[in-house]
Motif scaffolding. Structure first.
Motif, short mmCIF file in Angstrom:
data_model
loop_
_atom_site.label_atom_id
_atom_site.label_comp_id
_atom_site.label_asym_id
_atom_site.label_seq_id
_atom_site.Cartn_x
_atom_site.Cartn_y
_atom_site.Cartn_z
N LYS A 85 77.69 36.54 -6.52
CA LYS A 85 78.28 35.33 -6.10
C LYS A 85 79.56 35.38 -5.88
CE LYS A 85 74.66 32.09 -8.08
NZ LYS A 85 74.47 30.82 -8.72
N ASP A 89 81.68 35.02 -2.08
CA ASP A 89 82.96 34.16 -1.73
C ASP A 89 84.25 34.89 -1.50
OD1 ASP A 89 81.99 31.40 -2.24
OD2 ASP A 89 81.68 32.16 -4.27
N SER A 133 90.72 31.10 -10.99
CA SER A 133 89.27 31.28 -11.04
C SER A 133 88.83 32.69 -11.30
CB SER A 133 88.73 30.80 -9.81
OG SER A 133 88.81 31.68 -8.74
N ASP A 195 88.02 25.86 -1.39
CA ASP A 195 86.42 25.54 -1.68
C ASP A 195 85.73 26.74 -2.47
OD1 ASP A 195 86.64 22.93 -0.96
OD2 ASP A 195 85.68 23.33 1.01
N HIS A 196 85.98 27.77 -1.91
CA HIS A 196 85.49 29.04 -2.46
C HIS A 196 86.06 29.56 -3.88
CE1 HIS A 196 82.97 30.28 0.98
NE2 HIS A 196 83.93 30.06 1.70
N THR A 198 86.83 27.33 -5.79
CA THR A 198 86.25 26.15 -6.79
C THR A 198 84.71 26.62 -7.02
OG1 THR A 198 87.19 24.43 -5.74
CG2 THR A 198 85.18 23.82 -6.90
N ASN A 199 84.10 27.33 -6.04
CA ASN A 199 82.71 27.85 -6.17
C ASN A 199 82.76 29.05 -7.44
OD1 ASN A 199 81.70 26.48 -4.12
ND2 ASN A 199 81.76 28.30 -2.63
N GLU A 202 82.97 27.52 -10.76
CA GLU A 202 81.67 26.94 -11.09
C GLU A 202 80.97 28.23 -11.80
OE1 GLU A 202 81.45 23.22 -8.14
OE2 GLU A 202 80.49 25.24 -7.53
N ASP A 203 80.98 29.42 -11.05
CA ASP A 203 80.02 30.72 -11.41
C ASP A 203 80.62 30.76 -12.76
OD1 ASP A 203 78.85 30.51 -8.82
OD2 ASP A 203 80.04 32.07 -8.14
N ARG A 214 77.04 23.45 -9.81
CA ARG A 214 77.19 23.08 -8.12
C ARG A 214 76.74 21.82 -7.74
NH1 ARG A 214 78.71 27.77 -5.23
NH2 ARG A 214 78.77 29.61 -6.30
N HIS A 215 77.41 21.35 -6.60
CA HIS A 215 77.18 19.92 -6.17
C HIS A 215 77.23 18.96 -7.06
CE1 HIS A 215 75.81 22.67 -3.24
NE2 HIS A 215 74.68 23.24 -3.95
#
Length: 222
Positions: A85, A89, A133, A195-196, A198-199, A202-203, A214-215
Motif C-alpha cells: 500500500k 502511495d 509516517s 493525504d497520501h 495520512t494513508n 493509517e497503514d 481508513r475513512h
C-alpha cells in the motif's frame, strides 16, 4: 520467522525507504523550482519520474514474490501488505511532484505572479508528514502515526488560505487568472501529498495493531 524471510523483509524495507527518499527529493525539487522559477530543475523532476515508476513496480513484484515464496502470516503478512500500500502511495506522490514541476515550468514562462507565502510552509509540512509516517513505519510507532493523522487539518487550512489569496489576485487582475489557476493546482497537489502521507500513517496502524482505520472507520484487529 525464518532467517530467509527475515532477511527478505529487511531488504524490502530498505528498498521502500530508498524509494521514499527519491519521492521526497522530487517534491522538494518541484517546489524549489516553483519558488525560484527554475525551469531546468522542474524538468529534472519530470525526467526522474520514470525511475520512480520503475522502482514502484519492482517493489510490488518483490512483495508478491515474498507472499508466494514464504506464505507469511500474522505480523509478517501485515508488514508486506503495508509495504504494498505504501509503495502505491509513494508512486502517487511522485506523480503529484511531477504535476507541481510541470506547473512550475509553465510559470517560468509566464509573467511573474506572487507565490503565496504559505506555499513553502505547506510544502514543508507535507514533506514532514511524509517523513514522520515513514519513521512510524520503520519503528512500528502508532503514536507517531497518530501525529501524522492529526497534522492533516493544518494542511487543509493552508490550502484554503492559499485559495483565498490566489482568487483575490485573479479578481484584481485578469492577466493573473492563468498563473493563479496553476498555483491553486500546486496547492491542491500538496494537499493530496499530505493525504497520501495520512494513508501511510493509517497503514502503520494496520501493520502494528491489525486495525483498519481508513475513512474514519474502526475495525477490530485481525
Amino acid at each position: 520467522m525464518s532467517n530467509h524471510l527475515h532477511a527478505d523483509l529487511e531488504k524490502l524495507e530498505k528498498r521502500l525507504l530508498y524509494l521514499a527518499a527519491q519521492v521526497e527529493d522530487s517534491v522538494r525539487k518541484a517546489i524549489t523550482a516553483l519558488l525560484e522559477r527554475k525551469q531546468d530543475l522542474a524538468l529534472d523532476v519530470v525526467a526522474g519520474d520514470r525511475e520512480i515508476d520503475e522502482r514502484e513496480v519492482e517493489l510490488e513484484e518483490d512483495c508478491l514474490k515474498l507472499l508466494a515464496l514464504h506464505q507469511p502470516v500474522a505480523t509478517d503478512l501485515r508488514f508486506i501488505a503495508a509495504v504494498l500500500k505504501i509503495d502505491n502511495d509513494l508512486e502517487r506522490i511522485g506523480d503529484l511532484a511531477v504535476s507541481i514541476a510541470k506547473r512550475a515550468a509553465f510559470l517560468t514562462t509566464a509573467p511573474p505572479f506572487p507565490v503565496p507565502h504559505q506555499m513553502k510552509a505547506m510544502m514543508e509540512q507535507a514533506v514532514d508528514m511524509l517523513r514522520k509516517s515513514l519513521d512510524a513505519f520503520v519503528g512500528g510507532d502508532v503514536v507517531k502515526a497518530q501525529e501524522v493523522l492529526e497534522a492533516d487539518d493544518a494542511i487543509d487550512k493552508l490550502h484554503k488560505e492559499i485559495g483565498r489569496e490566489v482568487i483575490a489576485a485573479m479578481e484584481s487582475n485578469s492577466e493573473s487568472v492563468e498563473p493563479g489557476m496553476q498555483l491553486f493546482s500546486v496547492s491542491k497537489a500538496l494537499e493530496r501529498i499530505a493525504d497520501h502521507a495520512t494513508n501511510i500513517a493509517e497503514d502503520v496502524v494496520y501493520m502494528v495493531d491489525g486495525a483498519i482505520i481508513r475513512h474514519g472507520l474502526g475495525v477490530d484487529p485481525v
